[in-house]
Scaffold this active site. Sequence first.
Site, PDB file in Angstrom:
ATOM      1  N   SER A   1       0.815  -1.067   0.033  1.00 40.23           N
ATOM      2  CA  SER A   1       0.039   0.007   0.005  1.00 40.23           C
ATOM      3  C   SER A   1       1.035   1.176  -0.037  1.00 40.23           C
ATOM      4  O   SER A   1       1.966   1.291   0.481  1.00 40.23           O
ATOM      5  CB  SER A   1      -0.850  -0.145   1.281  1.00 40.23           C
ATOM      6  OG  SER A   1      -1.596   1.132   1.563  1.00 40.23           O
TER       7      SER A   1
ATOM      8  N   TYR B   1      -1.947   0.348  10.720  1.00 38.90           N
ATOM      9  CA  TYR B   1      -2.121  -0.159   9.398  1.00 38.90           C
ATOM     10  C   TYR B   1      -0.798   0.302   8.744  1.00 38.90           C
ATOM     11  O   TYR B   1       0.036  -0.400   8.044  1.00 38.90           O
ATOM     12  CB  TYR B   1      -3.359   0.629   8.489  1.00 38.90           C
ATOM     13  CG  TYR B   1      -3.412  -0.022   7.212  1.00 38.90           C
ATOM     14  CD1 TYR B   1      -3.535  -1.325   6.895  1.00 38.90           C
ATOM     15  CD2 TYR B   1      -3.367   0.980   5.935  1.00 38.90           C
ATOM     16  CE1 TYR B   1      -3.570  -1.717   5.592  1.00 38.90           C
ATOM     17  CE2 TYR B   1      -3.551   0.484   4.970  1.00 38.90           C
ATOM     18  CZ  TYR B   1      -3.438  -0.832   4.521  1.00 38.90           C
ATOM     19  OH  TYR B   1      -3.626  -1.336   3.307  1.00 38.90           O
TER      20      TYR B   1
END
Length: 257
Positions: free
Chosen positions: A142, A155
């Site tokens: 990501s 995250y």
Amino acid sequence: MSAATPAKPGIAIVTGASGGIGAATARGLAAAGYRVVLTARRKDRVEALAAELSDAGHSATAYELDVTDRAAVDTFATAFREIAVLVNNAGGALGADPVSTGDPADWRQMYETNVIGTLNVTQALLPALTASGDGTVVVVSSTAGHGTYEGGGGYVAAKHAEHVLAETLRLEIVGTPVRVIEVAPGMVKTEGFALNRFGGDAEKAAKVYAGVAEPLTADDVADTITWAVTRPPHVNIDLLVVRPRAQASNTKVHREQ
């Protein structure tokens, strides 16, 4: 982007293939000629996708698998002597609380799924990837693995670790017939990512994409992954960051009024 037909189509394993980017990637690799193996915890979803692909004339098999269960992963790996591609897609985000109040259980779960899950599957299947003589490991990370943002601590930490895992593996196995590709998507609108992150709160999930005319789709990312995988064997796409045009960074997004 166009995908080349693999010179020697083989088995491509996709984790987290029950929906979103994983399911779209399975469709893309199947269309490119690979025999796809779909894994996820939601058995009914991967079985439905395997049936869809088989009905379309492709080769597809479904396996129920939790990538955080090392014993299950090791058992799964014994079914394969050679594989051509591993797409580590299983993962996800939980919550958007600041570091001061973040739930350690959420942080732990994100680390287990995104990082340890990727480690488990990669370790278990690396011998079969090497035995193929032309293996490819894909890590779907990501943009969170390349920059920080408020409310994303857990995250972001997990995705940074996943990025480092891919980068380190590439250094350690150089000289072997295995490529390591990292694809880092930015804002992607799928049916479940934001909804899962906010515990099923549809209002909070919708705010993530509010005013963004065209966030990335799962198909956009899958197309990118398929393109990277189907480059000639000597070509390694080390890192490919893909964002929608409206997103300049993790914290700079154009939103229409």
